[in-house]
Motif scaffolding. Structure first.
Motif, PDB file in Angstrom:
ATOM      1  N   SER A 237       0.462   5.343 -10.521  1.00 41.30           N
ATOM      2  CA  SER A 237       0.952   6.632  -9.566  1.00 41.30           C
ATOM      3  C   SER A 237       1.784   7.553 -10.608  1.00 41.30           C
ATOM      4  O   SER A 237       1.196   8.854 -10.463  1.00 41.30           O
TER       5      SER A 237
ATOM      6  N   ASP B 146       1.257   2.429  -0.224  1.00 40.65           N
ATOM      7  CA  ASP B 146       2.195   3.799  -0.490  1.00 40.65           C
ATOM      8  C   ASP B 146       2.261   4.125  -1.768  1.00 40.65           C
ATOM      9  O   ASP B 146       2.026   5.350  -1.749  1.00 40.65           O
TER      10      ASP B 146
ATOM     11  N   ALA C 212      -7.079   7.959  -1.236  1.00 45.53           N
ATOM     12  CA  ALA C 212      -6.321   7.321   0.598  1.00 45.53           C
ATOM     13  C   ALA C 212      -6.932   7.643   1.287  1.00 45.53           C
ATOM     14  O   ALA C 212      -6.173   7.810   2.622  1.00 45.53           O
TER      15      ALA C 212
ATOM     16  N   SER D 298       1.478  10.119  -0.808  1.00 44.63           N
ATOM     17  CA  SER D 298       2.813   9.548  -0.306  1.00 44.63           C
ATOM     18  C   SER D 298       3.796   9.843  -1.756  1.00 44.63           C
ATOM     19  O   SER D 298       4.976   9.470  -1.301  1.00 44.63           O
TER      20      SER D 298
ATOM     21  N   TYR E 179      -0.971   6.007  -3.445  1.00 46.70           N
ATOM     22  CA  TYR E 179      -1.510   6.642  -2.928  1.00 46.70           C
ATOM     23  C   TYR E 179      -0.287   8.771  -3.193  1.00 46.70           C
ATOM     24  O   TYR E 179       1.051   8.612  -2.735  1.00 46.70           O
TER      25      TYR E 179
END
Length: 280
Positions: free
Chosen positions: A107, A90, A29, A96, A93
């Motif tokens: 993620s 996002d 990120a 986030s 990331y």
């Protein structure tokens, strides 16, 4: 271009032996959030892990640990899919996702795997086509779980998810690969490359070349053998008018993959760039 961040990323992914997957995933990120301090995000994950550890005893069987982890992750912390804006970068990331509790399968899986590791539960990532999965080995057998919801999937459900992909790829009939081929654990490097390629797809789709370049630089570092990533970095550089480095990347691609089907197109690109640089 901030070389310091790229040097840091390079040092993280240098060897397969001690590959700090979570840290490297957080560090990605930094191309979009240059002020991000990776250690702070690691600390945040450790805090979540500490709260979980209080609920778990050493003797607890794996299945029970998994149930507690799932309940903590999905119910107490409220992690889940971002249904409103699935393609928001996002969602990829980690820092986030920790703030919003919203992510995409890979993620969410990385955070879930990290918490599992902290309580001694061996969880692996699985690069299943079109939907990243996680795999937990228990004495009772293998559990394949959807990281969006924590649902365990049966072989039949997985096969149904796989069939459209096999059809699209023409892998049917005698060439059909068995389901098991798609359920093997991925190495940290494979997981991270899938993670980066998700972002690559998003930024390419929206013509965000500056952002794409940050991703391409990391893909080239992560996968030094993958010449198509060198080519794609060249294409991103060209879009941003970094003409010399763009030509170098494309030339290297042509020199080192003489059998590539897009040789002529890339040669054409190089000629155009060389003309451009003469007119500058």
């Amino acid at each position: 271009m901030p070389t310091q961040q790229l040097d840091y990323f390079t040092s993280l992914v240098a060897e397969d032996e001690h590959f700090p997957l979570t840290e490297a995933a957080i560090a990605i990120a930094q191309h979009a959030y240059p002020d991000l301090i990776v250690q702070n995000v690691m600390d945040e994950l450790d805090l979540l892990g500490d709260k979980l550890k209080h609920r778990i005893s050493k003797e607890m069987p794996g299945l029970q640990k998994l149930q507690l982890l799932k309940s903590y992750f999905y119910k107490d912390l409220g992690f889940g899919p971002n249904r409103n804006d699935y393609y928001d970068p996002d969602n990829s990331y980690i820092h986030s996702v920790l703030q919003t509790r919203r992510g995409i399968p890979i993620s969410l899986a990385l955070i879930f795997m990290e918490l599992g590791q902290q309580i001694g539960l061996p969880i692996k990532g699985v690069s299943f086509p079109n939907h990243f999965m996680i795999r937990i080995s228990l004495p009772q057998g293998e559990v394949i779980m959807d990281p969006l919801t924590g649902t365990s999937l049966s072989k039949q459900e997985l096969q149904e998810m796989l069939d459209p992909y096999l059809d699209a790829q023409g892998y049917r009939g005698e060439y059909q690969l068995p389901l098991a081929a798609f359920l093997r654990s991925s190495s940290p490097r494979e997981i991270l490359s899938r993670f980066l390629r998700n972002l690559k797809a998003i930024y390419t789709q929206h013509d965000r070349w500056e952002r794409l370049l940050g991703i391409q630089q990391r893909l080239v570092i992560l996968l030094p053998e993958a010449l198509e990533e060198v080519r794609d970095r060249g294409l991103a550089l060209a879009q941003l008018d970094y003409i010399r480095p763009a030509i170098e990347d494309m030339q290297r691609y042509i020199d080192e993959s003489p059998d590539a089907s897009d040789q002529d197109e890339i040669r054409e690109q190089i000629m155009q760039l060389e003309q451009q640089s003469r007119h500058h």
